[in-house]
Structures are given as structure tokens and as C-alpha cells.
Design a protein around this motif. Structure first.
Motif, PDB file in Angstrom:
ATOM      1  N   SER A 205     -38.151 -58.762 -22.939  1.00 48.20           N
ATOM      2  CA  SER A 205     -37.914 -58.139 -21.642  1.00 48.20           C
ATOM      3  C   SER A 205     -38.465 -59.051 -20.544  1.00 48.20           C
ATOM      4  O   SER A 205     -39.363 -59.854 -20.789  1.00 48.20           O
ATOM      5  N   ILE A 260     -31.172 -60.863 -22.354  1.00 46.28           N
ATOM      6  CA  ILE A 260     -31.338 -60.031 -21.167  1.00 46.28           C
ATOM      7  C   ILE A 260     -30.536 -60.646 -20.027  1.00 46.28           C
ATOM      8  O   ILE A 260     -30.637 -61.850 -19.758  1.00 46.28           O
ATOM      9  N   GLU A 265     -32.535 -55.544 -16.105  1.00 49.17           N
ATOM     10  CA  GLU A 265     -33.267 -55.244 -17.338  1.00 49.17           C
ATOM     11  C   GLU A 265     -32.294 -55.014 -18.492  1.00 49.17           C
ATOM     12  O   GLU A 265     -32.694 -54.558 -19.559  1.00 49.17           O
TER      13      GLU A 265
END
Length: 430
Positions: A205, A260, A265
Motif C-alpha cells: 500500500s 497499486i 489506493e
């Protein structure tokens, strides 16, 4: 005597596969592909790849680009990672230990092996460095070794994360480091029993809090039973600090690359779908990954198209199945994914590059190239275009097979070729 029988059975199988008479077909691509009728038979169509060396040839790239080999003689390069200082890490490995269940599995394994490298996987990370920025990576050194079939790579929290076939591990990293200072630290174990699909894809992330690992199924369509599919065919979300994990999305038969989307996100994946329903089923796909979503495997494909081979059936799960965003075509074996940047030029500024390893179960092979899928407003918007081709030539010979694709922020596409053991670098010339 047993060897003679095995060879006889194999010869018959190869004859049957060679005589399949499969017509050249147009595969369904894009956001709304039309699913053809399923085809079931004794054996799927199979096409033996014929590997040869590149020699003085190279992949073909679009006008305005050039391609060069920046590393050769690697030990099965899979995925790559561009570090903050521009160095490139390469994961080299070969895993899996699934036993063949039926004669067709033995035959398929033989066919696949003919198109793969005979080199033993390196079980290591290799670091490449171009110190003066001239496009020649003069440093080629082992960053870490004695790993277990490493595949997915990510950088976050000052660490290099590596998804081995049995565990997610990390190495502390300082800018410019050329060798790991210590043995890796285990973040968490990953499912490794049988490992029919052994590759473990990986993404971090943006804030480094979570790691996402793609875990493939242990079968084509549950022929080993559902008990060996526990924690398989799904994408895990893992806490980078504690190693605690949970299913983030399920029903993804083999999510081979994760990324990603820049500026968001949003997690995206490419996944390889099931086999033995014909040359044009089931499409491998590119899709955004919704938290909590179910993507169909094993009960259905592309939404509510039921696969009757999966037993017992589960109509409730079928009804909940999410359609993927974009069909890449059936059996292309998409293994690489990365989002582009403006540094790649106007035509390729917004979209994703996908590495297609190539089919083994069609009379007319597909894949064996890198494609670009354009995006508009954050979604696929148009036909995929060829970006790097020639891995399988018009002569039917296979010189390379793309796996990982990584966009270097300085304006280059890095392509791992696991058949030839080469890392290719594609850059703009204008």
C-alpha cells in the motif's frame, strides 16, 4: 516396460493434440467480451513451444523506442523492482511441487516443459546498477541468496519485501546497498502445500501499512478437492508490522501480478483463469480488486458463467461473482503488470503494461509479448496494443517469454524474460 508404455501413451497424446484441427479464432478482449460455448474433450489442444536462442535478434518495439539486454544468463528471472536510487532487483526462482493426478496432467506437464527453460532457478535476488546513467548496467551482483522460489517484490518502510513460494520475508535496506546485511526476517507464512500455482505476487500500500499477496489455486477446477484450496485462489491483505492477514478478495484462480494504481489506493491485478474449456475460454484478465469481492473461481467465470465441473455447485457464490474489468484473451498467461507514467511518452502515458508469458494449450499460440492497455479516467479504455513482440517469431520458434514488467520512473520499461534469462530495457529514442 513401464517406460515403453509411458512413451507410447505420450506419443498418442501428442498425435491427438497435433490433430485437433482448431480453427484460427478471434479472441474476445476488452470490458465486455462475448463468451463462446465451452468445449470439452479428452485432451485440450496443445502446442509444443520450440525454444531457440535470441542470437543477434531482439524483441520488436514501437517506432520511437529501442530495446537492449541489460543482464543475461540469469537463473529464471521472474519479477523486477526499481529501487529509489534506480538500481534494479531481479527475483530469480522456480517453484512448485504438485503431483500429476491423471494421464492428461503428465502429458500437459511434458508439453509445458518443452517451452520452459531447463536452467535451475537461482533462488536469489540479483542487483543491477547503471552508475553513470548511460543505459549500461555495469554492476550485476547477488543481493540475497538461499531464498525459496522468490517471485513478488515490493519496497516500503525502508525494507525490500520478497514473496517466496512459502513465506513473505523482508530485508532492511539503505539507499545504495548492494548486498543484504543479514538473513531475511519472516513477516508471515504463505500457503505452500502442493503449490500447483506456486508464484506469490506482491504489492505494498502507498503508506506501507499493508502488503497484498496473490495466492493461486491448487488445481485447475478443484480436482484435488476443496480441502486443499483453503486460503488459496485469493489475495491476502497482510499487516506489515504484525504479519496478521485476512482475505482481501477471493475467487481469483491465479493472481500472478499485483499493483497499486498511482495517485490512488486502488489495487489492480492480472489473473490466469481456468483451462480445458476450449481454446477461447476462459479469458485471463486485468481487473481492479474490490475489498471483499468474489471473482468466481471455481464455480463460475466472468461473472455468472457457471462451470459445472466444480462440485458441489454454489449458486449463492455464483450470484455474487464480480466481472473483471478487462479481458486479455484466453490462455495468454499474463504474469506481469505495471502502470505507466508520462515519461513513457504521450501514447503510452496513461495505462498499464502487461507481460504475457504465452499459451501452451492452443493449436494457435497467443501471448508471448508485452501489451499496453490504455486508461482514461482511471479505467481501461480501448483495445490493447502490442508493445514488445517477437518473443515467438513467425517461424514458430520461441526465443523468450515475458514475465514481470516494471516501469522505471526515468522513462524505461524493464521486462524479465525467464526463458532466455535476460532482462530487457525499452527506452524512448525521441
Amino acid at each position: 516396460m513401464k517406460q515403453i508404455h509411458a512413451l507410447t501413451a505420450l506419443s498418442v497424446a501428442l498425435l491427438l493434440s497435433a490433430c485437433g484441427g482448431e480453427a484460427d479464432s478471434v479472441q474476445a478482449h476488452g470490458a465486455d467480451p462475448k463468451m463462446p460455448e465451452a468445449q470439452r474433450g479428452l485432451l485440450p489442444s496443445m502446442k509444443i513451444a520450440e525454444p531457440v536462442a535470441w542470437g543477434d535478434q531482439k524483441p520488436t518495439v514501437p517506432d520511437g523506442f529501442k530495446v537492449s539486454a541489460i543482464a543475461t544468463d540469469l537463473k529464471v528471472p521472474r519479477q523486477t523492482l526499481v529501487l529509489p536510487n534506480g538500481d534494479i532487483l531481479v527475483a530469480e526462482g522456480k517453484g512448485g511441487s504438485a503431483a500429476q493426478l491423471k494421464p492428461k496432467d503428465v502429458i500437459a506437464s511434458y508439453i509445458k516443459a518443452q517451452g520452459n527453460t531447463k536452467v535451475k532457478g537461482g533462488n536469489r535476488l540479483t542487483l543491477l546498477r547503471d552508475a553513470d546513467g548511460d543505459g549500461v548496467y555495469e554492476m550485476n551482483t547477488v543481493f540475497a541468496e538461499n531464498l525459496n522460489a522468490p517471485y513478488g517484490l515490493a519496497f516500503a518502510n525502508g525494507k525490500v519485501y520478497v514473496a517466496n513460494q512459502d513465506a513473505l520475508v523482508s530485508f532492511d535496506y539503505t539507499d545504495g546497498q548492494t548486498k543484504a546485511a543479514s538473513a531475511p526476517t519472516k513477516v508471515t507464512d504463505l500457503p505452500s502445500q502442493i503449490n500447483h500455482h506456486w508464484t506469490k505476487s506482491l504489492a505494498a500500500s502507498p503508506d506501507g501499512r499493508f502488503l497484498y499477496v496473490g495466492i493461486g489455486s491448487n488445481s485447475n477446477v478443484t480436482e484435488r478437492g476443496m480441502e486443499v484450496e483453503i486460503d488459496r485462489a485469493q489475495i491476502w491483505q497482510i499487516d506489515a508490522t504484525t504479519g496478521a492477514h485476512r482475505p482481501y478478495a477471493t475467487g481469483t484462480r491465479n493472481p500472478t501480478a499485483l499493483k497499486i494504481q498511482p495517485g490512488t489506493e486502488q489495487l489492480w491485478a492480472v489473473a490466469n483463469e481456468r483451462d480445458e474449456l476450449g481454446p477461447d475460454l476462459v479469458p485471463d484478465y486485468l481487473t481492479s480488486i474490490r475489498e471483499g469481492a468474489f471473482y468466481g473461481w471455481p464455480y463460475s467465470y466472468w461473472g455468472q458463467n457457471v462451470d459445472t465441473r466444480a462440485q458441489p455447485q454454489n449458486p449463492e457464490k455464483v450470484a455474487s461473482a464480480v466481472k473483471p474489468d478487462y479481458s486479455l484473451g484466453s490462455h495468454v498467461a499474463a504474469l506481469g503488470l505495471d502502470f505507466s507514467l508520462p515519461a513513457m511518452g504521450d501514447k503510452y502515458a496513461s495505462g498499464v503494461f502487461v507481460g504475457e508469458h504465452g499459451s501452451w494449450n492452443r493449436d494457435n499460440p497467443v501471448g508471448y509479448k508485452v501489451v499496453f492497455v490504455p486508461f482514461t479516467n482511471g479505467k481501461p479504455s480501448g483495445d490493447a496494443v502490442d508493445f514488445a513482440t517477437g518473443f515467438r517469431g513467425q517461424d514458430g520458434k520461441t526465443r523468450g517469454r515475458p514475465v514481470g514488467v516494471t516501469v522505471d520512473p526515468r522513462g524505461a520499461l524493464i521486462v524479465a524474460d525467464d526463458l532466455a534469462g535476460i532482462i530487457w530495457r525499452v527506452t524512448r529514442t525521441q
